[in-house]
Design a protein around this motif. Structure first.
Motif, PDB file in Angstrom:
ATOM      1  N   ASN A 199     -14.121 -16.105  14.397  1.00  0.00           N
ATOM      2  CA  ASN A 199     -14.188 -14.785  13.770  1.00  0.00           C
ATOM      3  C   ASN A 199     -14.638 -13.762  14.801  1.00  0.00           C
ATOM      4  OD1 ASN A 199     -13.570 -16.014  11.397  1.00  0.00           O
ATOM      5  ND2 ASN A 199     -15.376 -15.358  10.276  1.00  0.00           N
ATOM      6  N   ARG A 257     -10.663  -6.839   6.721  1.00  0.00           N
ATOM      7  CA  ARG A 257     -10.648  -8.181   7.307  1.00  0.00           C
ATOM      8  C   ARG A 257      -9.209  -8.707   7.319  1.00  0.00           C
ATOM      9  NH1 ARG A 257     -13.821 -13.024   8.009  1.00  0.00           N
ATOM     10  NH2 ARG A 257     -15.713 -11.823   7.688  1.00  0.00           N
ATOM     11  N   GLU A 305      -9.807 -13.128  11.819  1.00  0.00           N
ATOM     12  CA  GLU A 305     -10.055 -14.560  11.708  1.00  0.00           C
ATOM     13  C   GLU A 305      -8.901 -15.334  12.317  1.00  0.00           C
ATOM     14  OE1 GLU A 305     -10.471 -15.240   7.561  1.00  0.00           O
ATOM     15  OE2 GLU A 305     -12.544 -14.535   7.512  1.00  0.00           O
ATOM     16  N   ARG A 337      -6.698 -12.191   8.463  1.00  0.00           N
ATOM     17  CA  ARG A 337      -6.521 -13.548   8.967  1.00  0.00           C
ATOM     18  C   ARG A 337      -5.204 -13.570   9.731  1.00  0.00           C
ATOM     19  NH1 ARG A 337      -7.479 -16.578   4.607  1.00  0.00           N
ATOM     20  NH2 ARG A 337      -5.309 -16.967   4.002  1.00  0.00           N
TER      21      ARG A 337
END
Length: 273
Positions: free
Chosen positions: A124, A163, A86, A165
């Protein structure tokens, strides 16, 4: 839609893990966590050490787990691994260039893009590949740091789905710096060459003997917005580029194949700025 919702819920869940214990547990299999809970309590006894602003330094958490054999990255068999990145900035091309270079540096040269979306909250990008092991978040963080980027958040959705960021505020492209008056030779490039041209006014690129160059030159600003393109379907022995003040990067390649310049190119920089 279902997958996107699942990712958002996982990220929200991590945001509401407001204790270090919960954040540590979020990176581990539940059974592994229960089995080593006493050791984990000792390793993370000093909560202040893992604080990062109002949250926790998840890279540091992952490093402690990995150093003590508690971050399980091996999978029982080869399966599809998915990594989602992200980015809340304004330039997905710049972001993807940094991420592609970083993934290549950790041995992931061939990945499949399974999701890419630009929205009001940023960009994303999800990639997948088949492996028996998930890449180490600690090594990924180290490679990103070399590019001036950093990991702000890590979410383990399951053993094979992670995931991240990414903070790109200080990121830079891996480019060869060149200053006014310098001459560099590029011999046998295996991929297109990136130069940092932020301190010069003019760039002269010429063939070395044995090369047959069909220019493919692109000049970019610091966020990889294209400023100029010089291409030719005919052989050219040299090209002179006058660089605008906002020019930061130049990408040098061949219109058809890098085999055409296996004998090399000569790059000369003129004019300081």
């Amino acid at each position: 839609m279902v997958r996107t919702l699942f990712f958002l819920l996982a990220l929200l869940a991590s945001a509401f893990c407001d204790t270090l214990e919960e954040r540590v547990a979020s990176l581990m299999d539940a059974r592994e966590y229960r089995a080593h809970q006493k050791l984990i309590g000792l390793l993370f006894e000093n909560e202040r050490e893992y604080r990062k602003g109002s949250s926790y330094d998840m890279v540091k958490v992952a490093r402690t787990l990995e150093e003590n054999g508690l971050l399980k990255l091996s999978l029982p068999q080869a399966q599809r691994v998915a990594l989602t990145f992200e980015y809340s900035g304004e330039n997905p091309l710049f972001f993807m260039k940094i991420m592609n270079d970083t993934l290549r540096n950790i041995g992931l040269s061939f990945v499949l893009t399974t999701h890419a979306a630009l929205g009001s909250d940023g960009f994303n990008w999800q990639v997948s590949f088949v492996s028996k092991r998930v890449p180490s978040p600690v090594i990924l963080a180290q490679r990103l740091q070399k590019r001036g980027a950093s990991i702000e958040e890590i979410v383990r959705e399951d053993a094979a789905h992670w995931r991240y960021r990414i903070d790109m505020s200080g990121a830079k492209i891996a480019a060869i710096p060149i200053l006014a008056g310098e001459v560099k030779k590029i011999v046998r490039p295996v991929r297109t060459v990136w130069l940092d041209i932020s301190h010069i006014k003019r760039l002269i690129v010429s063939e070395l003997p044995g090369s047959h160059w069909f220019p493919d030159l692109v000049v970019y600003d610091k966020m990889l917005r294209i400023l100029s393109i010089k291409q030719s379907d005919e052989r050219v022995r040299y090209v002179t580029l006058a660089l605008p003040p906002e020019a930061v990067y130049a990408k040098i390649g061949d219109r058809f194949t890098l085999e055409n310049i296996r004998s090399g190119l000569r790059v000369a920089a003129k004019g300081e700025r």
